[in-house]
Write a protein that holds these residues in place. Structure first.
Motif, PDB file in Angstrom:
ATOM      1  N   SER B 229       3.092  -5.519  -0.855  1.00  0.00           N
ATOM      2  CA  SER B 229       3.036  -4.788  -2.126  1.00  0.00           C
ATOM      3  C   SER B 229       3.020  -3.286  -1.869  1.00  0.00           C
ATOM      4  O   SER B 229       3.769  -2.523  -2.473  1.00  0.00           O
ATOM      5  CB  SER B 229       1.767  -5.154  -2.897  1.00  0.00           C
ATOM      6  OG  SER B 229       1.989  -6.265  -3.719  1.00  0.00           O
ATOM      7  N   PHE B 230       2.152  -2.879  -0.965  1.00  0.00           N
ATOM      8  CA  PHE B 230       1.984  -1.461  -0.693  1.00  0.00           C
ATOM      9  C   PHE B 230       3.261  -0.845  -0.126  1.00  0.00           C
ATOM     10  O   PHE B 230       3.727   0.202  -0.596  1.00  0.00           O
ATOM     11  CB  PHE B 230       0.813  -1.238   0.269  1.00  0.00           C
ATOM     12  CG  PHE B 230       0.566   0.207   0.572  1.00  0.00           C
ATOM     13  CD1 PHE B 230      -0.011   1.029  -0.382  1.00  0.00           C
ATOM     14  CD2 PHE B 230       0.941   0.745   1.792  1.00  0.00           C
ATOM     15  CE1 PHE B 230      -0.226   2.375  -0.115  1.00  0.00           C
ATOM     16  CE2 PHE B 230       0.738   2.088   2.066  1.00  0.00           C
ATOM     17  CZ  PHE B 230       0.153   2.907   1.106  1.00  0.00           C
ATOM     18  N   ALA B 231       3.848  -1.515   0.847  1.00  0.00           N
ATOM     19  CA  ALA B 231       5.044  -0.969   1.496  1.00  0.00           C
ATOM     20  C   ALA B 231       6.207  -0.861   0.494  1.00  0.00           C
ATOM     21  O   ALA B 231       6.866   0.182   0.415  1.00  0.00           O
ATOM     22  CB  ALA B 231       5.444  -1.847   2.675  1.00  0.00           C
ATOM     23  N   LEU B 232       6.433  -1.909  -0.282  1.00  0.00           N
ATOM     24  CA  LEU B 232       7.556  -1.880  -1.225  1.00  0.00           C
ATOM     25  C   LEU B 232       7.355  -0.821  -2.301  1.00  0.00           C
ATOM     26  O   LEU B 232       8.282  -0.085  -2.649  1.00  0.00           O
ATOM     27  CB  LEU B 232       7.752  -3.258  -1.868  1.00  0.00           C
ATOM     28  CG  LEU B 232       8.365  -4.321  -0.955  1.00  0.00           C
ATOM     29  CD1 LEU B 232       8.452  -5.656  -1.688  1.00  0.00           C
ATOM     30  CD2 LEU B 232       9.757  -3.889  -0.487  1.00  0.00           C
ATOM     31  N   MET B 233       6.126  -0.742  -2.808  1.00  0.00           N
ATOM     32  CA  MET B 233       5.876   0.248  -3.865  1.00  0.00           C
ATOM     33  C   MET B 233       5.967   1.672  -3.338  1.00  0.00           C
ATOM     34  O   MET B 233       6.479   2.561  -4.013  1.00  0.00           O
ATOM     35  CB  MET B 233       4.508   0.011  -4.519  1.00  0.00           C
ATOM     36  CG  MET B 233       4.518  -1.201  -5.432  1.00  0.00           C
ATOM     37  SD  MET B 233       2.878  -1.545  -6.052  1.00  0.00           S
ATOM     38  CE  MET B 233       2.674  -0.210  -7.233  1.00  0.00           C
ATOM     39  N   SER B 234       5.487   1.893  -2.130  1.00  0.00           N
ATOM     40  CA  SER B 234       5.584   3.236  -1.551  1.00  0.00           C
ATOM     41  C   SER B 234       7.036   3.622  -1.364  1.00  0.00           C
ATOM     42  O   SER B 234       7.447   4.738  -1.691  1.00  0.00           O
ATOM     43  CB  SER B 234       4.875   3.297  -0.195  1.00  0.00           C
ATOM     44  OG  SER B 234       3.544   2.924  -0.348  1.00  0.00           O
ATOM     45  N   ALA B 235       7.823   2.678  -0.829  1.00  0.00           N
ATOM     46  CA  ALA B 235       9.240   2.969  -0.600  1.00  0.00           C
ATOM     47  C   ALA B 235       9.936   3.295  -1.918  1.00  0.00           C
ATOM     48  O   ALA B 235      10.688   4.272  -2.029  1.00  0.00           O
ATOM     49  CB  ALA B 235       9.914   1.785   0.087  1.00  0.00           C
ATOM     50  N   LEU B 236       9.644   2.490  -2.950  1.00  0.00           N
ATOM     51  CA  LEU B 236      10.267   2.721  -4.257  1.00  0.00           C
ATOM     52  C   LEU B 236       9.837   4.082  -4.828  1.00  0.00           C
ATOM     53  O   LEU B 236      10.653   4.838  -5.366  1.00  0.00           O
ATOM     54  CB  LEU B 236       9.895   1.584  -5.215  1.00  0.00           C
ATOM     55  CG  LEU B 236      10.533   1.612  -6.597  1.00  0.00           C
ATOM     56  CD1 LEU B 236      12.060   1.544  -6.495  1.00  0.00           C
ATOM     57  CD2 LEU B 236      10.022   0.452  -7.468  1.00  0.00           C
ATOM     58  N   SER B 237       8.545   4.417  -4.696  1.00  0.00           N
ATOM     59  CA  SER B 237       8.042   5.701  -5.205  1.00  0.00           C
ATOM     60  C   SER B 237       8.771   6.867  -4.564  1.00  0.00           C
ATOM     61  O   SER B 237       9.208   7.792  -5.245  1.00  0.00           O
ATOM     62  CB  SER B 237       6.568   5.908  -4.873  1.00  0.00           C
ATOM     63  OG  SER B 237       5.830   4.799  -5.192  1.00  0.00           O
TER      64      SER B 237
END
Ligand SMILES: Nc1ncnc2c1ncn2[C@@H]1O[C@H](COP(=O)(O)OP(=O)(O)O)[C@@H](O)[C@H]1O
Ligand SMILES: [Mg+2]
Lengths: 245, 256
Positions: B229-237
């Motif tokens: 969750s953290f990695a995907l959301m950070s990348a998207l941000s």
């Protein structure tokens, strides 16, 4: 310091297939009071908006005090104060707050900007209207507010796009005096106008923009002399028409 | 020559906060009220009839998602409505004329929208925790996922605020994309209640990852690893933020 406040070299602008500016060249010395004249739709506002970075040029080089308007955009924007032809006053804030924020956006400290806002609002007779939302002001007051906004950061070049259109005679003369004073103090001023009288009263030099090109650029006396009345007739007519309208 | 660029940046952030705080009856309180209503209706009247999910009361299970919905609409609306209005009445030019860099402009608009999202998020969270007598499992995870969610939707708001030609266009994104994704993103159910094909489809839904992380923060329960969750959301941000900076840089729908 660069002797030229503005250098424009082979400037082109197309809006899709419409060719508005077709290779403009213009050098304006620092400290000039310069008038850009031309009929409606000639491309005066387009030229000015390119200088200020609101419109993207299609081709050519534009420098302000030697700084490229695109490469050195942050420096250039600190130099320029622009009052657009169309009112654009954020309707959410009061005039006073709007100007405080605008000064802050140019990097002025709160104490500094407060003083400056009060000074300018007093000078332009807007002080008692400071708690109004700008869109509620009358046309003449809005025009003054636009000019105050342009002056907030004490720019080296003041650019005014038809600053006296739709403004009563009294304010027009008052503004003329104020602009002359600013110019005497060293500010370079560029304005567009339809009024020949305005150009005659204020400008050291004028240029006439016609069909996307600079037709002539000289002192106002020379322009009148050279054109043997032909060109100027157009502006006199338009001038009278607008004054009587 | 003044070089106080940080004053410029701070002024723009302050200005954007003042804008939504000046309209708090529209921008802050409605979300609080609607979430409180959800909790009262689902939690105290209907909730008893729906069986527990993974050992949580139904209302507790859906509560993190309800908070996120408030955060999403707040951040998104803040950015998209402001930018659209400012383009419409050309007051955006006041910003474009100043010596702020494009990065600073976008940063300030994004921060303004994140702050509105966080205010709404924290108020709704507090209301819910009090009504449900629910302690927060991990404050750090809660805040991180709150922040990432509002950052992502602030950026979406900036993009649609630039792209929109009519008021109606702003709602398109919420009505046709966000709302369906919310309902399909595991806010109201656990994905292991779904048939396998649907479960796999949920993994393509960004909202799912936000809810997953945020639910861990509040309840300590997650359906897939938190790191994902953290990695995907950070990348998207990061991707969205720099995309919005790029749009400002090229003057997309800002300059003629
Ligand atoms: N954003 C735009 N899109 C398309 N055409 C434009 C745009 N802005 C100006 N024009 C056109 O460019 C020409 C010059 O306009 P403008 O610079 O406003 O003239 P002026 O200020 O001399 O009256 C006009 O024909 C106008 O219709
Ligand atoms: Mg014009």
């Amino acid at each position: 310091m660069n002797p030229f406040a503005l250098t424009i070299c082979n400037l082109h602008k197309n809006f899709h297939s419409l060719e508005v500016l077709k290779g403009i060249n213009l050098n304006i010395k620092s400290g000039m009071f310069f008038g850009l004249l031309g009929p409606n739709g000639a491309g005066k506002s387009t030229t000015i908006n390119i200088l200020a970075g609101l419109t993207l040029k299609s081709k050519g080089d534009v420098k302000i005090f030697g700084y490229d308007i695109e490469k050195d955009y942050k420096t250039v924007r600190q130099f320029i104060g622009l009052s657009q032809q169309e009112f654009n006053l954020d309707r959410f804030f009061t005039l006073h707050d709007l100007l405080l924020y605008q000064g802050g956006l140019y990097g002025l400290r709160q104490t500094e900007v407060k003083k400056r806002v009060e000074e300018l609002l007093q000078r332009f007779g807007l002080w008692e209207h400071r708690h109004q939302k700008p869109h509620r002001l009358s046309g003449g007051l809005k025009r003054r507010a636009m000019i105050v906004k342009a002056l907030i950061h004490d720019p080296k070049i003041l650019i005014l796009d038809e600053p006296t259109a739709g403004v009563d005679v009294e304010l027009r003369h008052d503004l003329w005096n104020y602009l002359k004073k600013l110019n005497r103090e060293g500010k370079t001023i560029i304005l567009t106008t339809h009024y020949l009288e305005e150009a005659k009263t204020l400008c050291d030099e004028i240029a006439i923009l016609l069909e996307g090109k600079i037709l002539i650029h000289d002192s106002i006396e020379k322009v009148i002399e050279h054109s043997k009345g032909d060109l100027i007739n157009y502006f006199i007519e338009e001038d009278q028409e607008q004054v009587h309208a | 020559m003044r070089n106080h660029y940080w004053i410029s940046l701070w002024t723009l952030i302050r200005r954007e906060i003042a804008r939504f705080m000046g309209m708090r009856n529209m921008t802050i309180f409605p979300q609080m009220i609607s979430t409180a209503l959800y909790i009262i209706i689902f939690g105290f009247s209907l909730g008893g009839r729906i069986k527990e999910i993974h050992g949580f009361h139904y209302i507790e299970f859906i509560f993190p998602g309800l908070v996120l919905m408030g955060v999403i609409t707040s951040s998104y609306n803040n950015a998209s409505n402001y930018l659209f209005m400012a383009r419409y009445d050309t007051s955006i030019q006041d910003i474009l004329l100043t010596p702020l860099s494009y990065l600073q402009m976008v940063f300030a608009f994004t921060i303004g929208s994140i702050i509105r999202g966080l205010i709404v998020g924290v108020l709704v969270l507090a209301t819910g925790c009090i009504l449900l007598k629910l302690p927060i499992y991990s404050m750090a995870a809660t805040l991180i996922f709150l922040l990432l969610t509002s950052l992502i939707f602030a950026s979406f708001g900036i993009i649609t605020g630039l792209w929109a030609e009519r008021w109606e266009d702003l709602a398109l994104f919420i009505n046709y994309i966000v709302t369906p994704l919310n309902f399909l993103g595991g806010i109201f159910y656990s994905i292991d209640m779904l048939p396998p094909w649907w479960r796999h489809l949920s993994l393509l839904n960004p909202i799912f990852y936000m809810v997953n992380g945020f639910r861990y923060g509040i309840l300590g329960f997650n359906e897939i690893p938190l790191s994902i969750s953290f990695a995907l959301m950070s990348a998207l941000s990061i991707f969205l933020f720099f995309w919005t900076v790029y749009l400002f840089k090229i003057g997309y729908k800002l300059k003629t």
